[in-house]
Write a protein that holds these residues in place. Sequence first.
Motif, short mmCIF file in Angstrom:
data_model
loop_
_atom_site.label_atom_id
_atom_site.label_comp_id
_atom_site.label_asym_id
_atom_site.label_seq_id
_atom_site.Cartn_x
_atom_site.Cartn_y
_atom_site.Cartn_z
N VAL A 25 0.84 -1.20 0.00
CA VAL A 25 0.00 0.00 0.00
C VAL A 25 0.87 1.25 0.00
O VAL A 25 0.59 2.22 -0.70
CB VAL A 25 -0.94 -0.01 1.22
N TYR A 26 1.95 1.19 0.77
CA TYR A 26 2.81 2.38 0.85
C TYR A 26 3.44 2.70 -0.50
O TYR A 26 3.51 3.85 -0.91
CB TYR A 26 3.90 2.15 1.91
N VAL A 28 2.24 2.08 -3.36
CA VAL A 28 1.24 2.61 -4.28
C VAL A 28 0.89 4.06 -3.93
O VAL A 28 0.82 4.93 -4.80
CB VAL A 28 -0.04 1.73 -4.26
N THR A 29 0.69 4.33 -2.62
CA THR A 29 0.19 5.65 -2.24
C THR A 29 1.30 6.67 -2.00
O THR A 29 1.05 7.86 -2.07
CB THR A 29 -0.67 5.56 -0.97
N THR A 32 1.89 9.59 -4.48
CA THR A 32 0.73 10.48 -4.55
C THR A 32 0.69 11.41 -3.34
O THR A 32 0.45 12.61 -3.46
CB THR A 32 -0.58 9.67 -4.58
N ILE A 33 0.95 10.83 -2.15
CA ILE A 33 0.92 11.64 -0.93
C ILE A 33 1.98 12.74 -1.00
O ILE A 33 1.72 13.90 -0.71
CB ILE A 33 1.14 10.75 0.31
N HIS A 36 0.96 15.49 -3.29
CA HIS A 36 -0.02 16.39 -2.68
C HIS A 36 0.66 17.43 -1.82
O HIS A 36 0.34 18.61 -1.87
CB HIS A 36 -0.98 15.60 -1.79
N GLN A 40 0.58 21.32 -2.53
CA GLN A 40 -0.10 22.19 -1.59
C GLN A 40 0.81 23.34 -1.15
O GLN A 40 0.39 24.49 -1.09
CB GLN A 40 -0.50 21.38 -0.38
N LEU A 117 -1.81 27.63 8.00
CA LEU A 117 -1.83 26.28 7.45
C LEU A 117 -2.56 25.33 8.37
O LEU A 117 -3.34 24.50 7.94
CB LEU A 117 -0.39 25.78 7.25
#
Lengths: 199, 209
Positions: A25-26, A28-29, A32-33, A36, A40, A117
Motif C-alpha cells: 500500500v505504501y 502505491v500511495t 501520490t501523498i 499532494h 499544496q 496552514l
Amino acid sequence: MKETLKLGLVLAAFAAGACVALALVYTVTGPTIEGHEIKQLEMSLKELFPAADSFRALDGDVAPKDGSVKFDQTYEVTRAGAPLGVAIKVRGSSYGGDTTMLVGVGTDRRITGVKVLDIKDTPGLGANAKSPTYFVDKSTKTTFPGQFAGKPLSDPFEVKKDVVAITASTITSKALTNMVKQAGIAAAEYLERSAQGGK
Amino acid sequence: MKRLVGIFVRGLVAENPLLMLMIGLCSALAVTTSVENAIGMGLAMTFVIVFAELVISLFRKLIPNSVRIPTFIIVIAAFTTIIDLSMKAYFPELSKSLGVFIPLIVVNCIIMGRVEAFASKEKPLDAVVDALGMGLGYTWVLVGIAAFRELLGNGTLLSAQIMPEAYQPILFFTLPPGGFLVFALFISFNIWLKRVLDRSDRAPVKEAA
C-alpha cells in the motif's frame, strides 16, 4: 520453551503478513501523498507571491530571534533569478496548541501575505483565523491573516493597536501576530544580508 | 439467511456500538462537528472493522489463545494504516480534517471488542455481516449527530448553507458540551426505537399464541 517459540513464530508470521500488505500500500500511495504535499506548499507559496516562478529551500540561514516560535522551513522566492522575498513556515503555540503559518516577506520590507496552514484552536472562535469567510473588517472583506498583506515591517505588530483581533480570541490573535512579527524580523535580516552579499 | 439479517440488524439498533454498548465514544464525539467528517470517519471505521473481523475469523483456529490480543492489534493496525495512507493519497482534504482520529482507529474499542467477542469465535461470513452491522451502526449515529451539530452550530450541511443568512449559529453545538447533549438525545431516541421494535417483534408471537 517450545510453546513460547511457537507463540513467537505465530506472532512473527502475522507481523510479516501485515508488513507485506503495508509495504504494498505504501508503494502505491507514497508518491501520490508526496505529490499532494509539494503541490499544496507550492500553491500556498504562489498565493503569497503570485509573480514568483521558483522557490528554493534555505537551510538554517534564517532563525527566529526569540524562543517563542520555530521556523519549520524557509524558502527564497525568485522570479527569473531576481529575489522577490522570503517565505517562512512558522510554528508557534496558540490557544489550542501548535499552529503553523506561512508568512511571506517581500524585498520591500513588507509582508506580502500570511496563510494559516494548521490551527487547533476553538472552532468558531480562534479557528476563525483560518476561515475564509470570517472577516475582521466586513466592509473590505479582510480576513484575520489577510490584514497583514502589504503591512510594512516597521509597524509595531500589536493586537488592538495596528492589528485587529478575532472577536473573543485575544490569545489566538496575539499568538498569531507574534508569529508573523518574528518571521518578519528574521526574514528582513536575511534579505538585508543577502542583498549586501550580492553586492 | 434470516440469521445473517439478524446479526446485521443487531449492530444498527439493539446493540448499536455507540448508543447501546457505549464504546468508541471519544472519536465519535470529536469528529461529529461536520457531516463530511462523520461520513469519512464512519466509512474508514467500517472498512477497518470488516477486514479485521474477516481476517481474524479466517485465521481464528491458528491464533493461539495466549497471544490473541497482540495478533488482533497487528491485524487492526495494518488495516488502519492502509486506510490512513489511502485517504491521505486520494482524499487529502478529508484526511486532513479528520487528523489524528484515523490512526486512532487502531485503539477503537468497537473493533477490539467485536474481534474479541465475535470474530475470534464465529465463521467468516457471520463475522463480516456482524462487522458491516457494527460499522454502519457507528456510521449512522455519527452522521446523525453531525447533521444536528453542523446545522445548528454552523448553519450548514455538507458545507452548503442551509439556514438563512440571518441565522446566528448556536456555537454551543459545535463545542464539546453540545456534542454530549446531542449524543444523549440520540441515546434516548435509540432506546425508544428499540422499544418500538421490540413491541412489533412480540406482537405476532402473541397472535400465534
